[in-house]
Structure formats: C-alpha cells, structure tokens
Write a protein that holds these residues in place. Sequence first.
Motif, PDB file in Angstrom:
ATOM      1  N   ALA A  78       5.627  -3.773  11.664  1.00  0.00           N
ATOM      2  CA  ALA A  78       5.268  -3.195  10.356  1.00  0.00           C
ATOM      3  C   ALA A  78       5.757  -1.754  10.269  1.00  0.00           C
ATOM      4  CB  ALA A  78       3.751  -3.234  10.169  1.00  0.00           C
ATOM      5  N   GLY A 113      -0.172  -8.927   8.171  1.00  0.00           N
ATOM      6  CA  GLY A 113       1.055  -8.909   8.987  1.00  0.00           C
ATOM      7  C   GLY A 113       0.855  -9.470  10.383  1.00  0.00           C
ATOM      8  N   GLN A 154      -2.048  -2.431  13.169  1.00  0.00           N
ATOM      9  CA  GLN A 154      -0.672  -2.436  12.663  1.00  0.00           C
ATOM     10  C   GLN A 154       0.147  -3.471  13.435  1.00  0.00           C
ATOM     11  OE1 GLN A 154       1.216   1.411  12.469  1.00  0.00           O
ATOM     12  NE2 GLN A 154       3.233   0.514  12.132  1.00  0.00           N
ATOM     13  N   LYS A 174       6.690  -5.971   6.215  1.00  0.00           N
ATOM     14  CA  LYS A 174       5.310  -5.624   6.570  1.00  0.00           C
ATOM     15  C   LYS A 174       5.139  -4.119   6.467  1.00  0.00           C
ATOM     16  CE  LYS A 174       4.990  -9.350   9.937  1.00  0.00           C
ATOM     17  NZ  LYS A 174       4.692  -9.704  11.334  1.00  0.00           N
ATOM     18  N   VAL A 175       4.116  -3.721   5.731  1.00  0.00           N
ATOM     19  CA  VAL A 175       3.855  -2.293   5.581  1.00  0.00           C
ATOM     20  C   VAL A 175       2.418  -2.024   6.002  1.00  0.00           C
ATOM     21  CG1 VAL A 175       3.661  -0.388   3.934  1.00  0.00           C
ATOM     22  CG2 VAL A 175       5.528  -2.045   3.698  1.00  0.00           C
ATOM     23  N   PHE A 176       2.236  -0.957   6.763  1.00  0.00           N
ATOM     24  CA  PHE A 176       0.891  -0.527   7.143  1.00  0.00           C
ATOM     25  C   PHE A 176       0.629   0.804   6.455  1.00  0.00           C
ATOM     26  CE2 PHE A 176      -2.508   1.075   9.854  1.00  0.00           C
ATOM     27  CZ  PHE A 176      -3.259  -0.069  10.054  1.00  0.00           C
ATOM     28  N   ARG A 233       5.000   1.939   9.026  1.00  0.00           N
ATOM     29  CA  ARG A 233       3.822   2.736   8.688  1.00  0.00           C
ATOM     30  C   ARG A 233       4.158   3.716   7.563  1.00  0.00           C
ATOM     31  NH1 ARG A 233      -0.405   3.325  12.205  1.00  0.00           N
ATOM     32  NH2 ARG A 233      -1.836   5.041  11.780  1.00  0.00           N
TER      33      ARG A 233
END
Length: 227
Positions: free
Chosen positions: A196, A131, A192, A141-143, A198
């Motif tokens: 993004a 990301g 991160q 976008k994923v963290f 979370r």
Amino acid sequence: MAQSIALDGPAGAGKSTIAKRLAALLGLKYVDTGAMYRTLGLACTRRGVDATKEEEVIPVLQTADIRVGYVGDTQHVYLDGEDVSTLIRTDEAGAMSSKVSVHPPVREKMVDMQRKLADEISVIMDGRDIGTVVLPNAFLKVFLTASVEERARRRRQDYLLQGKNKTQEEVEEEIRERDYRDSHREVGPLKQAEDAIRVDTTGLSIEQVVDTIRELYENRQKEAANA
Ligand code: DC
C-alpha cells in the motif's frame, strides 16, 4: 478486469470524504465497509446485547438482516428492512461497531459480503483491512493517515455541526482509544498492507488528497496498459 482501490486508515483520516469524491471522478462504486459494522453495532444496541461478548453478538449476527443497497451512487444500509444509514452515524454507534468488529465470526461474515460487492465491478472500498484481507489483489492500495491532533480537530468540527462541544483533549483521547482497539484485535487489524502507498493528509486539503490518489491511480493504469 476490475481496477479497484483499497483505501484503509484510522478513524478520522478522511477516508469516506476522499473515497466519495474519487468514486465520482474515476467512475468507481463506493463501498463503505464501516457502515456494515456500524449496522451490526446498532442491532446489538437495540437488542441490549453486550458487544464485547462474542457469545452475545453471534445470535445477533445470525438473525439480524443486514443489507447494503444503492440509491443512485449513494450507499445505504438496511437493518431488518429499515434504512438505518443516518442512525448509524452517531459516535455511540461508532464505538459499538469498533467493539463488535473484534469478533472473528463477525469479520468473516462482513468480509464475505464485501467481496461479493466488489465481485464484478471496480470499487473504491474504505475500511481497515481492505488491502490486507478483503481485496488483497486490489489494483491500487492506499493507506490514509493524519496525526491524532489533526484527526481530532476534524472530528471536533463534525461534533460542532451535530451541536456537541467536546474539548480537543477529549476527542484526542477518544481517537487514541479507537486506534488502539482497531489496531490490536487479532483478526483483520488496522494495518498498512506491504504494497500500500501511505498518504499522510496532515495539513493537506481534500482536493490535494484527491489529486494525489487520482494521480497514483492513473499512473497504475498506464503501467497496466504497458505491461
Ligand atoms: O470507518 P468507520 O468509523 O465507519 O468504522 C467503524 C468501526 O468499524 C471501526 O471502529 C472499526 C470497524 N471497521 C472494521 O473493523 N473493519 C472495516 N473494514 C471497517 C470498519
């Protein structure tokens, strides 16, 4: 328009399991970027190179033929023509990959390969800097995180399946070390992205995490359709 997912997070957060399920559900190609660093790590081991020394790693980077291919939906990695997809799964290869991945020329080459893989199609790509560096314009976008204790519990299960018995404390220490190295390198550290989302997977089942991310993706698609 490609609608790719960047999935980042520390070792043991469950990225690859989640990414594979989501790829099948959402019709995306799964790109495992850690496998590329692991393959270079294996090349260094085979050549007896000290992976912490950039000047020793560069010749390997320049001469090892590292490729990514697909057998059906499954990603395979090849080192000088040999399929090393299984060989790179050991913890030694994991530690080695974390060492080679700190060197800027290594990251430059890998990022280039990764961008090419996501060039024309929608992918779900997992790693540490997807990301932030590789796909800064990713659709979602994923963290993914989980507590050190939970990640160590999961990793211990993997070790047991491989016939290795390590204590919870040993595995927690390994994870802390890897987190530290992955987060403190100068180029492309684990971090991160500002945009993004979370997702903390501590105490969640795989299905719950998959559902959460699928919902985020579908909501993004609705937003994009209405924009
Ligand atoms: O996700 P993994 O455990 O297979 O990754 C192995 C190592 O590769 C990890 O310790 C850090 C490195 N890595 C990286 O630096 N950047 C990525 N995008 C993916 C992995």
